[in-house]
Design a protein around this motif. Structure first.
Motif, mmCIF file in Angstrom:
data_model
loop_
_atom_site.group_PDB
_atom_site.id
_atom_site.type_symbol
_atom_site.label_atom_id
_atom_site.label_comp_id
_atom_site.label_asym_id
_atom_site.label_seq_id
_atom_site.Cartn_x
_atom_site.Cartn_y
_atom_site.Cartn_z
ATOM 1 N N PHE A 139 0.842 -1.197 0.000
ATOM 2 C CA PHE A 139 0.000 0.000 0.000
ATOM 3 C C PHE A 139 0.878 1.248 0.000
ATOM 4 C CE2 PHE A 139 -2.584 3.389 1.468
ATOM 5 C CZ PHE A 139 -3.889 3.070 1.141
ATOM 6 N N GLY A 140 0.504 2.210 -0.859
ATOM 7 C CA GLY A 140 1.224 3.489 -0.855
ATOM 8 C C GLY A 140 1.871 3.799 -2.187
ATOM 9 N N ASP A 165 7.842 7.252 10.263
ATOM 10 C CA ASP A 165 6.742 6.801 9.403
ATOM 11 C C ASP A 165 6.214 5.491 10.002
ATOM 12 O OD1 ASP A 165 5.103 6.050 7.306
ATOM 13 O OD2 ASP A 165 6.731 5.786 5.848
ATOM 14 N N VAL A 166 5.024 5.560 10.587
ATOM 15 C CA VAL A 166 4.453 4.368 11.243
ATOM 16 C C VAL A 166 3.498 3.685 10.267
ATOM 17 C CG1 VAL A 166 3.199 3.499 13.246
ATOM 18 C CG2 VAL A 166 4.611 5.562 13.461
ATOM 19 N N THR A 168 4.761 1.934 7.095
ATOM 20 C CA THR A 168 5.399 2.570 5.921
ATOM 21 C C THR A 168 4.899 2.008 4.592
ATOM 22 O OG1 THR A 168 7.540 3.363 5.112
ATOM 23 C CG2 THR A 168 7.448 1.058 5.829
ATOM 24 N N GLY A 169 4.369 0.781 4.559
ATOM 25 C CA GLY A 169 3.868 0.200 3.299
ATOM 26 C C GLY A 169 4.972 0.167 2.258
ATOM 27 N N ILE A 172 6.716 5.071 0.876
ATOM 28 C CA ILE A 172 6.552 6.334 0.143
ATOM 29 C C ILE A 172 6.794 7.575 1.006
ATOM 30 C CG2 ILE A 172 4.010 6.269 0.417
ATOM 31 C CD1 ILE A 172 3.844 7.612 -2.371
ATOM 32 N N LEU A 173 6.294 7.582 2.251
ATOM 33 C CA LEU A 173 6.414 8.804 3.057
ATOM 34 C C LEU A 173 7.856 8.989 3.551
ATOM 35 C CD1 LEU A 173 3.096 8.559 5.138
ATOM 36 C CD2 LEU A 173 3.471 9.708 2.936
ATOM 37 N N ASP A 197 6.938 -1.013 10.048
ATOM 38 C CA ASP A 197 5.695 -1.651 9.604
ATOM 39 C C ASP A 197 5.652 -3.020 10.281
ATOM 40 O OD1 ASP A 197 3.827 -1.128 6.741
ATOM 41 O OD2 ASP A 197 3.610 -2.992 7.865
ATOM 42 N N ASP A 199 4.359 -5.516 8.997
ATOM 43 C CA ASP A 199 4.398 -6.519 7.930
ATOM 44 C C ASP A 199 5.821 -6.617 7.364
ATOM 45 O OD1 ASP A 199 4.196 -7.997 5.652
ATOM 46 O OD2 ASP A 199 2.629 -6.786 4.716
ATOM 47 N N ALA A 202 6.236 -5.761 3.708
ATOM 48 C CA ALA A 202 6.190 -4.325 3.388
ATOM 49 C C ALA A 202 7.575 -3.707 3.601
ATOM 50 C CB ALA A 202 5.150 -3.619 4.255
ATOM 51 N N GLY A 224 7.928 -3.668 12.932
ATOM 52 C CA GLY A 224 7.301 -3.410 14.222
ATOM 53 C C GLY A 224 6.452 -2.170 14.193
ATOM 54 N N SER A 225 6.121 -1.682 15.387
ATOM 55 C CA SER A 225 5.199 -0.559 15.498
ATOM 56 C C SER A 225 5.778 0.487 16.454
ATOM 57 C CB SER A 225 3.865 -1.106 16.006
ATOM 58 O OG SER A 225 2.885 -0.109 15.975
ATOM 59 N N ASN A 239 -0.265 6.677 8.791
ATOM 60 C CA ASN A 239 -1.381 6.433 7.873
ATOM 61 C C ASN A 239 -1.826 4.996 8.106
ATOM 62 O OD1 ASN A 239 -3.263 6.386 5.901
ATOM 63 N ND2 ASN A 239 -1.823 6.486 4.178
ATOM 64 N N LEU A 240 -2.778 4.830 9.035
ATOM 65 C CA LEU A 240 -3.202 3.488 9.441
ATOM 66 C C LEU A 240 -4.718 3.405 9.249
ATOM 67 C CD1 LEU A 240 -0.966 3.619 12.637
ATOM 68 C CD2 LEU A 240 -0.521 2.151 10.661
ATOM 69 N N VAL A 244 -6.769 1.187 14.698
ATOM 70 C CA VAL A 244 -5.336 1.081 15.032
ATOM 71 C C VAL A 244 -4.846 2.415 15.585
ATOM 72 C CG1 VAL A 244 -3.035 0.551 14.121
ATOM 73 C CG2 VAL A 244 -5.016 -0.688 13.244
#
Ligand code: SAH
Length: 298
Positions: A139-140, A165-166, A168-169, A172-173, A197, A199, A202, A224-225, A239-240, A244
């Protein structure tokens, strides 16, 4: 120059057999598969570089169904079509046009810089930043409102310093932040950029995209987060999704020593986020909207 000729095989199946059939087509030598799923039918097309031997293909699909533990009592409907003079990959690629968000232009890696820049704007300024993202992986890609809202907020509020960037997909950011604050020659970067991220795929894709943009060594990637121990940053973008965001809000606020951008919130969900912010004594924020999507900058 002769165009590449592809041989497409369509298999009509059910959603429970989707993965098995995709696997079977690849085992039979497909270079790629495309799946169209509607509520009652799943149609999977395998693209082959050479004509397909139907017996071999049927064998590969039956093996795959067995490996995946699917029942094979119903005969598979195979519909073999030859797509003469049809380059499906080129067609897919041609559907990915660059998009502009303020000073950013996000384009796929196969377009040259001139092609990417020329296809979007006529009167671009000297501060235009081209970001390359390989589409279709995570995503992104710059087409979604929630990403665009973040990029716009970053243009207003990111002036170097640290960036987190939490989620990140595609990266992009974080890539945008790195490109907004180029490393000074001979000096270490003045910016610390962290992208995380939950994932792992990702993160792998984000690293590849950072490489495409020449900023791999400028971004710290982490699976991670955020939590209470996360090092704080001047600007944090998250961007979640609304649930979340609400769950992570104390940690996100703790991680932001300057501004915090919350995106991925539908207009109908914004009151829930505002209520939670109020509980945490946050009353001052900017609201941006793009279609049905809202971003809050705190
Ligand atoms: N930042 C990109 C991608 C946003 S998609 C953009 O703006 O376009 C959201 C991403 O957040 C997904 O890749 C998802 O894997 C990740 N994610 C979901 N929950 C998360 C969490 N609790 N912590 C960190 N990342 C999360």
């Amino acid at each position: 120059m002769t165009q590449k000729q592809w041989y497409a095989t369509q298999v009509k199946t059910t959603s429970s057999q989707r993965e098995a059939i995709e696997y079977g087509l690849m085992e039979a030598g497909a270079r790629g598969t495309e799946t169209i799923a509607s509520h009652d039918l799943t149609q999977i097309t395998g693209y082959f570089a050479r004509p397909v031997d139907e017996t071999r293909l049927r064998g590969a699909l039956e093996d795959a169904l067995r490996i995946y533990g699917c029942r094979t009592d119903k005969a598979l409907q195979l519909n073999i079509t030859e797509f003469a003079d049809h380059d499906w990959l080129a067609e897919w690629k041609s559907n990915w046009q660059p998009v502009a968000v303020g000073r950013f232009i996000i384009g796929p890696p196969w377009l040259s810089e001139t092609e990417a820049l020329d296809s979007v704007v006529t009167d671009r300024g000297s501060d235009t930043i081209l970001i390359r993202i390989n589409p279709g992986m995570a995503f992104g890609t710059g087409t979604h409102e929630t990403t665009r809202l973040c990029l716009k907020a970053m243009q207003r509020h990111f002036h170097g310093g640290s960036f987190l960037d939490v989620g990140t997909g595609t990266g992009i950011l974080a890539i945008a932040a790195a490109k907004m604050s180029p490393a000074l020659e001979g000096q270490t970067a003045l910016t610390t950029i962290i992208a995380c991220d939950i994932d792992p795929d990702a993160i792998e894709i984000a690293k590849q995209n950072a490489g495409l943009n020449g900023v791999l060594d400028r971004i710290g990637f982490r699976i991670g987060s955020v939590d209470e121990s996360t090092e704080s940053a001047d600007l944090v973008c998250a961007n979640l999704t609304e649930p979340v965001i609400v769950a992570l809000l104390p940690a996100l606020l703790g991680a932001a020593c300057g501004r915090l951008v919350l995106s991925g919130i539908l207009a109908e969900q914004v009151e829930m986020v505002k209520a939670r912010l109020l509980e945490l004594a946050v009353i001052d924020f900017e609201i941006d909207q793009d279609g049905e999507w809202i971003a809050l900058t705190i």
